[in-house]
Motif scaffolding. Sequence first.
Motif, PDB file in Angstrom:
ATOM      1  N   UNK A 111      12.901  10.178   9.252  1.00 56.22           N
ATOM      2  CA  UNK A 111      13.039   8.878   9.703  1.00 56.22           C
ATOM      3  C   UNK A 111      12.523   8.958  11.223  1.00 56.22           C
ATOM      4  N   UNK A 112      12.671  10.026  12.156  1.00 50.49           N
ATOM      5  CA  UNK A 112      12.189  10.058  13.247  1.00 50.49           C
ATOM      6  C   UNK A 112      10.714   9.556  13.321  1.00 50.49           C
ATOM      7  N   UNK A 113       9.797  10.461  12.265  1.00 52.20           N
ATOM      8  CA  UNK A 113       8.412   9.823  12.065  1.00 52.20           C
ATOM      9  C   UNK A 113       8.378   8.490  11.810  1.00 52.20           C
ATOM     10  N   UNK A 114       9.077   7.814  11.192  1.00 50.59           N
ATOM     11  CA  UNK A 114       8.787   6.473  10.700  1.00 50.59           C
ATOM     12  C   UNK A 114       9.180   5.882  11.855  1.00 50.59           C
ATOM     13  N   UNK A 115      10.004   6.078  12.775  1.00 52.96           N
ATOM     14  CA  UNK A 115      10.326   5.328  14.095  1.00 52.96           C
ATOM     15  C   UNK A 115       9.477   5.616  15.271  1.00 52.96           C
ATOM     16  N   UNK A 116       8.356   6.679  14.981  1.00 53.03           N
ATOM     17  CA  UNK A 116       7.763   6.798  15.971  1.00 53.03           C
ATOM     18  C   UNK A 116       6.531   5.939  16.057  1.00 53.03           C
ATOM     19  N   UNK A 117       5.953   5.714  17.459  1.00 52.27           N
ATOM     20  CA  UNK A 117       4.780   4.969  17.461  1.00 52.27           C
ATOM     21  C   UNK A 117       3.637   5.430  16.681  1.00 52.27           C
ATOM     22  N   UNK A 118       3.697   6.891  16.445  1.00 48.03           N
ATOM     23  CA  UNK A 118       2.500   7.459  15.866  1.00 48.03           C
ATOM     24  C   UNK A 118       2.566   7.328  14.491  1.00 48.03           C
ATOM     25  N   UNK A 119       3.522   6.535  13.922  1.00 53.20           N
ATOM     26  CA  UNK A 119       3.543   6.270  12.381  1.00 53.20           C
ATOM     27  C   UNK A 119       2.355   5.514  11.993  1.00 53.20           C
ATOM     28  N   UNK A 120       1.986   4.781  12.825  1.00 51.98           N
ATOM     29  CA  UNK A 120       0.646   3.882  12.470  1.00 51.98           C
ATOM     30  C   UNK A 120      -0.544   5.072  12.224  1.00 51.98           C
ATOM     31  N   UNK A 172       0.704  -1.189   0.025  1.00 49.55           N
ATOM     32  CA  UNK A 172      -0.148   0.010  -0.131  1.00 49.55           C
ATOM     33  C   UNK A 172       0.872   1.369   0.016  1.00 49.55           C
ATOM     34  N   UNK A 173       1.846   1.123   0.626  1.00 48.05           N
ATOM     35  CA  UNK A 173       2.792   2.285   0.662  1.00 48.05           C
ATOM     36  C   UNK A 173       4.378   1.761   0.489  1.00 48.05           C
ATOM     37  N   UNK A 174       5.182   2.744  -0.295  1.00 46.86           N
ATOM     38  CA  UNK A 174       6.624   2.625  -0.390  1.00 46.86           C
ATOM     39  C   UNK A 174       7.227   3.561   0.387  1.00 46.86           C
ATOM     40  N   UNK A 175       8.308   3.293   1.124  1.00 45.07           N
ATOM     41  CA  UNK A 175       9.158   3.991   1.816  1.00 45.07           C
ATOM     42  C   UNK A 175      10.498   3.945   0.890  1.00 45.07           C
ATOM     43  N   UNK A 176      11.051   4.978   0.437  1.00 49.98           N
ATOM     44  CA  UNK A 176      12.424   4.875  -0.402  1.00 49.98           C
ATOM     45  C   UNK A 176      13.311   5.581   0.141  1.00 49.98           C
ATOM     46  N   UNK A 177      14.533   5.097   0.416  1.00 53.18           N
ATOM     47  CA  UNK A 177      15.648   5.731   1.116  1.00 53.18           C
ATOM     48  C   UNK A 177      16.963   5.354   0.292  1.00 53.18           C
ATOM     49  N   UNK A 178      17.566   6.661  -0.031  1.00 49.99           N
ATOM     50  CA  UNK A 178      18.881   6.455  -0.873  1.00 49.99           C
ATOM     51  C   UNK A 178      20.043   6.987   0.188  1.00 49.99           C
ATOM     52  N   UNK A 179      20.974   7.453  -0.675  1.00 49.62           N
ATOM     53  CA  UNK A 179      22.177   7.861   0.414  1.00 49.62           C
ATOM     54  C   UNK A 179      22.000   9.319   0.807  1.00 49.62           C
ATOM     55  N   UNK A 180      21.496  10.128  -0.078  1.00 50.24           N
ATOM     56  CA  UNK A 180      20.937  11.675   0.365  1.00 50.24           C
ATOM     57  C   UNK A 180      19.917  11.630   1.291  1.00 50.24           C
ATOM     58  N   UNK A 181      18.998  10.979   1.121  1.00 50.96           N
ATOM     59  CA  UNK A 181      17.831  10.961   2.273  1.00 50.96           C
ATOM     60  C   UNK A 181      18.445  10.305   3.630  1.00 50.96           C
ATOM     61  N   UNK A 182      19.429   9.333   3.595  1.00 45.64           N
ATOM     62  CA  UNK A 182      19.965   8.862   4.785  1.00 45.64           C
ATOM     63  C   UNK A 182      20.882   9.927   5.370  1.00 45.64           C
ATOM     64  N   UNK A 183      21.642  10.798   4.702  1.00 43.05           N
ATOM     65  CA  UNK A 183      22.224  11.853   5.225  1.00 43.05           C
ATOM     66  C   UNK A 183      21.450  12.826   5.844  1.00 43.05           C
ATOM     67  N   UNK A 184      20.356  13.093   5.333  1.00 46.96           N
ATOM     68  CA  UNK A 184      19.485  13.994   5.837  1.00 46.96           C
ATOM     69  C   UNK A 184      18.450  13.589   6.990  1.00 46.96           C
ATOM     70  N   UNK A 185      18.591  12.242   7.058  1.00 50.22           N
ATOM     71  CA  UNK A 185      17.619  11.576   8.200  1.00 50.22           C
ATOM     72  C   UNK A 185      16.067  11.667   7.720  1.00 50.22           C
ATOM     73  N   UNK A 186      15.961  11.332   6.497  1.00 46.21           N
ATOM     74  CA  UNK A 186      14.691  11.358   5.831  1.00 46.21           C
ATOM     75  C   UNK A 186      14.420  10.354   4.888  1.00 46.21           C
ATOM     76  N   UNK A 187      13.297   9.999   4.179  1.00 49.17           N
ATOM     77  CA  UNK A 187      12.933   9.107   3.241  1.00 49.17           C
ATOM     78  C   UNK A 187      11.844   9.794   2.637  1.00 49.17           C
ATOM     79  N   UNK A 188      11.515   9.027   1.145  1.00 50.91           N
ATOM     80  CA  UNK A 188      10.227   9.451   0.736  1.00 50.91           C
ATOM     81  C   UNK A 188       9.288   8.474   0.828  1.00 50.91           C
ATOM     82  N   UNK A 189       8.020   8.722   0.911  1.00 50.77           N
ATOM     83  CA  UNK A 189       6.861   7.907   1.085  1.00 50.77           C
ATOM     84  C   UNK A 189       5.787   7.833  -0.141  1.00 50.77           C
TER      85      UNK A 189
END
Length: 430
Positions: free
Chosen positions: A412-421, A382-399
């Motif tokens: 990434x903080x949002x992805x790791x937070x329980x409220x990601x649900x 249903x969702x795809x999260x994409x992470x490459x080296x630049x996202x990694x450096x910025x502690x981000x991802x695309x969803x």
Amino acid sequence: MNYQKPKGTADILPSEIAGWDYIETVAKKELAKYGFKEIRTPLFESFDLFSRGVGESSDIVSKEMYDFRDKGNRHLALRPEGTASVVRAYVENKLYAPEIIKPVKLFYKGPMFRYERPQSGRMRQFHQLGVEVFGSKNPATDVETIALAFKLFNSLGLKELKLLVNSLGDSQARVVYRQALIEYLEPFKEELSKDSQIRLYKNPLRVLDSKDKIDKEIVKNAPSILNYLSEDSKRHFSEVQKMLEALNIPYEIDTTMVRGLDYYSDTIFEILTTSKNFGSNTTICAGGRYDGLVEEMGGPETPGFGFAFGLERLLLIMKKEEITIPSEKVLDVYVVGIGEETNLETLKIVEALRANDLNAERDFLFRKPKAQFKTADKSNARLVITIGSSELAEKKARIKNMKTGGEQSISLDEIYSPSFKNIFNLLTSD
Ligand code: ATP
Ligand code: MG
């Protein structure tokens, strides 16, 4: 070395599991409404349990048993059916004890083993789901149990069903009827099929449900067991019919239906599909009353009623009827990692998602993003999260929402937070 599965067995592949799960889920829901509780018994028992319980002259015992001696020289058999084991367990565990609410309603499911000639819908290892009710002689028990079977098949989407009922009376009636039947059949002895000739004296009732054409003709004019029933049995059978009518369950009386197991008495029934798609009149489910069996197995006098149906045969019918089986659970999130440097982060992300009760998968083969997206698509993610080296450096991802194509950035903080649900629910709520 090339190994093959034993003849008459099947591998149930992952793509087929949805059908099995579906039947089980629907069945469990119906069974719960009626108060049935599951019981699990061993896959093998002493040989004598079946020869005594099912009957020595039955096909199951005389031809179809997988029996063997173990290293302790015990004569054992893989179970060919469920009732004998459940009755044994009922007696051995004293489920008849006064503090246990009567009637006791039990169901079982699992593999059964019969050495038969394998063909479509007939296997050497197959699966049955069955129910047993102990402690009620009330015809309402017969009827509610038949109603359960009927409703179950209806809920599974089977519409063209036929219910056949008959009564076998008590053992005294059967002794008298048996003699009358032998006397009727004897003049036709030479014309009967080989099987029926053998059964004529051993188990003449089985001649009645022979599949042989000539046997069928001969049997047409045979005396009916219904004329040999005791007053009690007659009353019981007419109550059953009245109650079926009151519940608007259509039925036919078939006096040539006898069932292959020796333990039945009074009401017996079969549910068949009349669908043209399935060479008409294939039995899906069979059962009946067995008031003498618990005592025969060493328990106190206890009436019983039960049925069993074969899952392989039911699945075949559902397939022929083109009944759609609800698809299995989809993948919630697929994580696309670009470049080996994201390997660890991708691992952490899928693990965090799973800890958040989501189904998550990722790539393990360092494939190109395009190939990974293809897999996400194929898996119905249903969702795809994409992470490459630049996202990694910025502690981000695309969803990305795979249905709408909408894409955004997420930390990434949002992805790791329980409220990601909550974010997941929000993003997929369309
Ligand atoms: P049949 O007359 O078809 O041999 P049965 O009288 O032996 O059936 P039961 O022992 O009453 O059948 O079993 C109930 C159900 O279990 C059947 O209606 C069928 O759906 C299923 N069943 C029985 N034997 C097999 C088998 N060898 N392979 C697959 N399913 C089976
Ligand atoms: Mg059989």
